[in-house]
Design an enzyme around this catalytic site. Structure first.
Site, short mmCIF file in Angstrom:
data_model
loop_
_atom_site.label_atom_id
_atom_site.label_comp_id
_atom_site.label_asym_id
_atom_site.label_seq_id
_atom_site.Cartn_x
_atom_site.Cartn_y
_atom_site.Cartn_z
CB VAL A 64 -1.00 0.05 1.19
CG1 VAL A 64 -2.08 -1.01 1.04
CG2 VAL A 64 -0.30 -0.03 2.54
CG ASN A 90 -7.65 -4.39 7.44
OD1 ASN A 90 -8.06 -4.35 8.60
ND2 ASN A 90 -6.85 -5.38 7.02
CB SER A 142 -6.23 1.42 16.64
OG SER A 142 -5.97 0.88 17.92
CE1 TYR A 155 -1.44 -0.17 14.85
CE2 TYR A 155 -2.42 0.39 16.97
CZ TYR A 155 -2.49 -0.26 15.75
OH TYR A 155 -3.59 -1.01 15.43
CB ALA A 156 -0.74 6.30 19.51
CB ALA A 157 1.58 9.28 15.72
CB SER A 158 -0.02 5.53 12.24
OG SER A 158 -0.51 4.39 12.93
CE LYS A 159 -3.97 1.45 12.91
NZ LYS A 159 -4.62 0.94 11.70
#
Ligand code: NAP
Length: 247
Positions: A64, A90, A142, A155-159
């Site tokens: 992706v 996803n 998330s 991960y938190a920043a991306s979500k």
């Protein structure tokens, strides 16, 4: 679009886990499902598994984060099937670590796949949806993107970014009858969470009002709702599928 019969749906990262469950759910609803994932073997296995259940499924191998690969696949789908009705972003990864020790490569990898991958697929699909004057985009975020988590700043920043991106794109596309929403799963039983020790899983489950981990089917059900006309007046929203963890 209450009936998904012959709707063309593209799901990224769908060779396993939540994406595969979404693919099965949409196949059962009569959609023609295109799964995009990295590994040829995994894509083939998923394709065969879903086809053996009688669903219309086609596998595509792509990353992706590679806009050329994504553009080519979307162009081929649009040429062969005329429409692209639904996109589900996803594909996602984790590279956990405390921020003080996090390697820049781990930060970049997570932001690239989760956030930039979502941007690339959205940008490449919108040309078809704008032309059709209809479409649905669902981004898998998330709970971590809402509440944060020690050891998962990337991960938190991306979500969190995906949630903000969802609202912005929903505003850009609303006048063209394209709805854009996010689903924020909580703790879902998949490969991503199966690696956690049993006592941690039980501790998490106790903190969830519904007292259980979620299933990939729970997430797939929310996606089916957001893809259908049962959610025709919903755009720019984030649906929490977390057993009441955040309320
Ligand atoms: P998973 O089991 O790890 O599956 C993710 C799939 O995405 C894998 O097949 C993976 O391929 C593929 N993928 C990774 N990078 C890709 C790329 N660059 N291009 C195309 N495909 C790629 O993950 P999951 O647990 O089903 O999670 C699915 C989504 O839900 C993710 O966005 C995740 O952040 C989100 N989510 C999960 C949970 C949870 O509890 N599991 C909770 C909240 C949100 P490889 O196997 O080859 O890497």
């Amino acid at each position: 679009m209450k009936d998904l019969q012959n709707k063309q749906v593209i799901i990224t990262g769908a060779a396993r886990g939540i994406g595969l469950a979404i693919a099965g759910k949409f196949g059962l609803a009569g959609a023609a499902v295109h799964i995009i994932d990295l590994q040829e073997d995994a894509v083939k296995n998923a394709e065969l598994q879903l086809q053996s259940q009688g669903y219309k499924v086609k596998g595509h191998i792509a990353d992706v984060t590679n806009s050329d690969q994504i553009e080519t696949i979307f162009k081929n789908i649009a040429e062969e099937y005329q429409n692209i009705d639904i996109l589900i972003n996803n594909a996602g990864i984790t590279r956990d670590g405390l921020v003080m020790k996090m390697k820049e490569s781990d930060w970049d990898a997570v932001i690239n796949v989760n956030l930039k991958g979502t941007f690339i697929c959205t940008q490449k699909v919108c040309r078809y949806m704008l032309r059709q004057k209809q479409g649905v985009i669902i981004n898998i975020a998330s709970v971590i993107g809402i509440m944060g988590n020690a050891g998962q700043s990337n991960y938190a920043a991306s979500k969190g970014g995906i949630i903000a991106f969802t609202k912005s794109v929903a505003k850009e596309f609303a006048s063209r009858n394209i709805r854009v929403n996010a689903v924020a799963p909580g703790f879902i039983e998949t490969e991503m969470t199966r690696i956690l020790p049993q006592e941690i899983i039980e501790k998490y489950a106790q903190a969830i009002p519904l007292k259980r981990m979620g299933s990939a089917q729970d997430v797939a059900d929310a996606c089916l709702f957001l893809a259908s006309d049962y959610s025709a007046y919903i755009t720019g929203q984030t649906i929490h599928v977390d057993g009441g963890l955040i309320m």
